[in-house]
Write an enzyme that holds these catalytic residues in place. Structure first.
Site, PDB file in Angstrom:
ATOM      1  N   LYS A  59      21.449  12.579  -9.532  1.00  0.00           N
ATOM      2  CA  LYS A  59      21.888  12.383  -8.149  1.00  0.00           C
ATOM      3  C   LYS A  59      23.390  12.112  -8.021  1.00  0.00           C
ATOM      4  O   LYS A  59      23.832  11.299  -7.216  1.00  0.00           O
ATOM      5  CB  LYS A  59      21.100  11.255  -7.475  1.00  0.00           C
ATOM      6  CG  LYS A  59      19.587  11.385  -7.594  1.00  0.00           C
ATOM      7  CD  LYS A  59      19.075  12.774  -7.235  1.00  0.00           C
ATOM      8  CE  LYS A  59      19.380  13.172  -5.799  1.00  0.00           C
ATOM      9  NZ  LYS A  59      19.006  14.604  -5.527  1.00  0.00           N
ATOM     10  N   GLY A  61      25.645  14.959  -7.961  1.00  0.00           N
ATOM     11  CA  GLY A  61      26.290  16.219  -7.597  1.00  0.00           C
ATOM     12  C   GLY A  61      25.894  17.374  -8.485  1.00  0.00           C
ATOM     13  O   GLY A  61      26.555  18.423  -8.483  1.00  0.00           O
ATOM     14  N   THR A  62      24.805  17.226  -9.228  1.00  0.00           N
ATOM     15  CA  THR A  62      24.373  18.245 -10.189  1.00  0.00           C
ATOM     16  C   THR A  62      24.118  19.593  -9.526  1.00  0.00           C
ATOM     17  O   THR A  62      24.564  20.636 -10.021  1.00  0.00           O
ATOM     18  CB  THR A  62      23.089  17.788 -10.908  1.00  0.00           C
ATOM     19  OG1 THR A  62      23.269  16.464 -11.402  1.00  0.00           O
ATOM     20  CG2 THR A  62      22.755  18.725 -12.050  1.00  0.00           C
ATOM     21  N   THR A  63      23.393  19.599  -8.415  1.00  0.00           N
ATOM     22  CA  THR A  63      23.022  20.855  -7.758  1.00  0.00           C
ATOM     23  C   THR A  63      24.259  21.621  -7.309  1.00  0.00           C
ATOM     24  O   THR A  63      24.351  22.848  -7.477  1.00  0.00           O
ATOM     25  CB  THR A  63      22.105  20.576  -6.555  1.00  0.00           C
ATOM     26  OG1 THR A  63      20.982  19.796  -6.986  1.00  0.00           O
ATOM     27  CG2 THR A  63      21.600  21.873  -5.945  1.00  0.00           C
ATOM     28  N   HIS A 124      20.506  15.678 -18.224  1.00  0.00           N
ATOM     29  CA  HIS A 124      20.786  14.297 -17.824  1.00  0.00           C
ATOM     30  C   HIS A 124      20.758  13.377 -19.049  1.00  0.00           C
ATOM     31  O   HIS A 124      20.851  12.154 -18.892  1.00  0.00           O
ATOM     32  CB  HIS A 124      19.735  13.811 -16.819  1.00  0.00           C
ATOM     33  CG  HIS A 124      19.808  14.473 -15.469  1.00  0.00           C
ATOM     34  ND1 HIS A 124      20.998  14.665 -14.809  1.00  0.00           N
ATOM     35  CD2 HIS A 124      18.835  14.975 -14.658  1.00  0.00           C
ATOM     36  CE1 HIS A 124      20.759  15.259 -13.641  1.00  0.00           C
ATOM     37  NE2 HIS A 124      19.459  15.459 -13.537  1.00  0.00           N
ATOM     38  N   ARG A 146      29.629  10.233  -9.842  1.00  0.00           N
ATOM     39  CA  ARG A 146      29.722   9.924  -8.409  1.00  0.00           C
ATOM     40  C   ARG A 146      29.795   8.414  -8.232  1.00  0.00           C
ATOM     41  O   ARG A 146      29.287   7.655  -9.061  1.00  0.00           O
ATOM     42  CB  ARG A 146      28.475  10.485  -7.708  1.00  0.00           C
ATOM     43  CG  ARG A 146      28.505  10.453  -6.192  1.00  0.00           C
ATOM     44  CD  ARG A 146      27.205  11.030  -5.651  1.00  0.00           C
ATOM     45  NE  ARG A 146      27.243  11.244  -4.208  1.00  0.00           N
ATOM     46  CZ  ARG A 146      26.221  11.710  -3.503  1.00  0.00           C
ATOM     47  NH1 ARG A 146      25.080  12.015  -4.121  1.00  0.00           N
ATOM     48  NH2 ARG A 146      26.329  11.882  -2.193  1.00  0.00           N
ATOM     49  N   SER A 154      21.488   7.867  -3.007  1.00  0.00           N
ATOM     50  CA  SER A 154      20.923   9.189  -3.198  1.00  0.00           C
ATOM     51  C   SER A 154      19.663   9.131  -4.059  1.00  0.00           C
ATOM     52  O   SER A 154      18.667   9.803  -3.784  1.00  0.00           O
ATOM     53  CB  SER A 154      21.954  10.121  -3.836  1.00  0.00           C
ATOM     54  OG  SER A 154      21.466  11.442  -3.920  1.00  0.00           O
ATOM     55  N   ARG A 279      20.026  16.888   0.672  1.00  0.00           N
ATOM     56  CA  ARG A 279      19.822  15.881   1.708  1.00  0.00           C
ATOM     57  C   ARG A 279      21.043  15.775   2.607  1.00  0.00           C
ATOM     58  O   ARG A 279      21.042  16.202   3.744  1.00  0.00           O
ATOM     59  CB  ARG A 279      19.496  14.513   1.090  1.00  0.00           C
ATOM     60  CG  ARG A 279      19.096  13.460   2.130  1.00  0.00           C
ATOM     61  CD  ARG A 279      18.872  12.096   1.488  1.00  0.00           C
ATOM     62  NE  ARG A 279      20.089  11.494   0.994  1.00  0.00           N
ATOM     63  CZ  ARG A 279      20.913  10.755   1.731  1.00  0.00           C
ATOM     64  NH1 ARG A 279      20.651  10.540   3.006  1.00  0.00           N
ATOM     65  NH2 ARG A 279      22.009  10.241   1.208  1.00  0.00           N
ATOM     66  N   GLY A 281      24.768  15.033   1.003  1.00  0.00           N
ATOM     67  CA  GLY A 281      25.959  15.439   0.269  1.00  0.00           C
ATOM     68  C   GLY A 281      27.247  14.793   0.740  1.00  0.00           C
ATOM     69  O   GLY A 281      28.333  15.325   0.508  1.00  0.00           O
TER      70      GLY A 281
END
Length: 315
Positions: A59, A61-63, A124, A146, A154, A279, A281
């Site tokens: 959670k 910023g991986t995506t 991860h 982050r 997040s 969600r 960002g």
């Protein structure tokens, strides 16, 4: 890493949410269902010099980074982001690639094999567990982190989308306490970040360390830096337009509005729908949820864990 994952896991466990437990392995708390596959990655993954690995704490910023990395490496195929979720294009080592076998699962055209000379993976797994694997290879690693307070929020939202949350949600007060104590999946957060931060200082040619906030503040500059680090810089008279196109096609709003990312269907490798990965960002969303007292608690911990080591970040 342990020889017998199950025995080692159950010798040290702790509840983190309801009746859900985490297993402690070499100082890190891991989800029980992934401990054996993490063990497989540590023991059997042999990265090639041309491999690119995106590492991150969950959670953080991986995506988004998956989308950017895929577009930078596969520029002629970046349109695939409109039909494939980023997690399908760049598979997670411990969740997809080594999920069931010591041999990596075949990478289909829907995953990272579009550019056959550059394999793309994500993980991860903390550096402390992957040290021998990464230190023995000249592969390139990109690590994104982050702000701890936004990471907490997040994570809290993400966990409360799990099916088990229908039986009882994860209270924010509990989530905060567990986060500060490090008892969350892949935690402690601070140890995870510092493991890769130290590696970036020791091997800057092999590890690109970036924060979510830096990327949000100036995506074009950092996309160009990423491309140079990966050995595929933008060239030609239209290079600025190329950069702008990658940034735009990977923006949160564009990605979130693709049908595949609005889907309520779940992938085979994780029991959450694709839309759960998109969600908000935003930077600073923690201010909408955390009290001043909680913010002070986390900031104090950040000074102790980050600032005292010379990493002036997180507050």
């Amino acid at each position: 890493m342990m020889e017998n994952s199950d025995l080692e896991m159950w010798s040290s466990k702790e509840k983190w949410w309801g009746d859900n437990c985490l297993g402690r392995v070499d100082g890190f708390w891991l989800l029980p269902q992934f401990i054996q596959s993490i063990d497989r990655v540590v023991k059997h993954f042999k990265p090639l010099p041309s491999d690119i690995i995106l590492a991150s704490f969950p959670k953080t910023g991986t995506t988004w980074l998956k989308s950017l990395l895929y577009s930078i490496i596969n520029r002629s195929s970046k349109h695939r982001l409109a039909t494939k979720n980023p997690h399908e294009l760049i598979p997670i080592l411990e969740v997809q690639v080594y999920a069931t076998s010591n041999e990596p699962l075949m990478l289909t055209p829907s995953s990272s094999s579009i550019n056959r000379s550059r394999r793309l993976f994500s993980t991860h797994i903390p550096y402390q567990l992957l040290a021998k694997t990464l230190d023995s290879s000249e592969c390139r690693v990109v690590y994104v982190t982050r702000n701890p307070k936004d990471t907490l929020i997040s994570t809290w939202h993400f966990v409360n989308k799990w099916i088990k949350a229908k039986e009882g949600s994860w209270p924010l007060e509990v989530a905060t306490d567990k986060f500060c104590r490090g008892v969350i999946p892949c935690g402690p957060y601070y140890d995870h970040v510092m493991g890769y931060k130290k590696l970036s200082l020791e091997k800057p040619n092999n590890l690109f360390f970036i924060t979510y906030e830096e990327l949000m503040d100036d995506p074009k500059t950092h996309v160009k830096k990423l491309a140079e680090f990966l050995g595929c810089p933008f060239i030609g008279e239209d290079r600025e337009e190329q950069v702008e196109e990658v940034v735009k096609s990977c923006s949160f709003e564009v990605l979130r509005n693709h049908e595949v990312n609005k889907s309520g269907e779940s992938p085979t490798w994780f029991p959450l729908p694709y839309n759960s990965f998109f969600r908000k960002g935003a930077v600073g969303d923690h201010k909408n949820y955390l009290t001043d007292e909680t913010i002070d608690r986390i900031d104090t911990l950040t000074r102790e864990k980050f600032h005292s080591s010379g990493f002036m970040y997180g507050i």
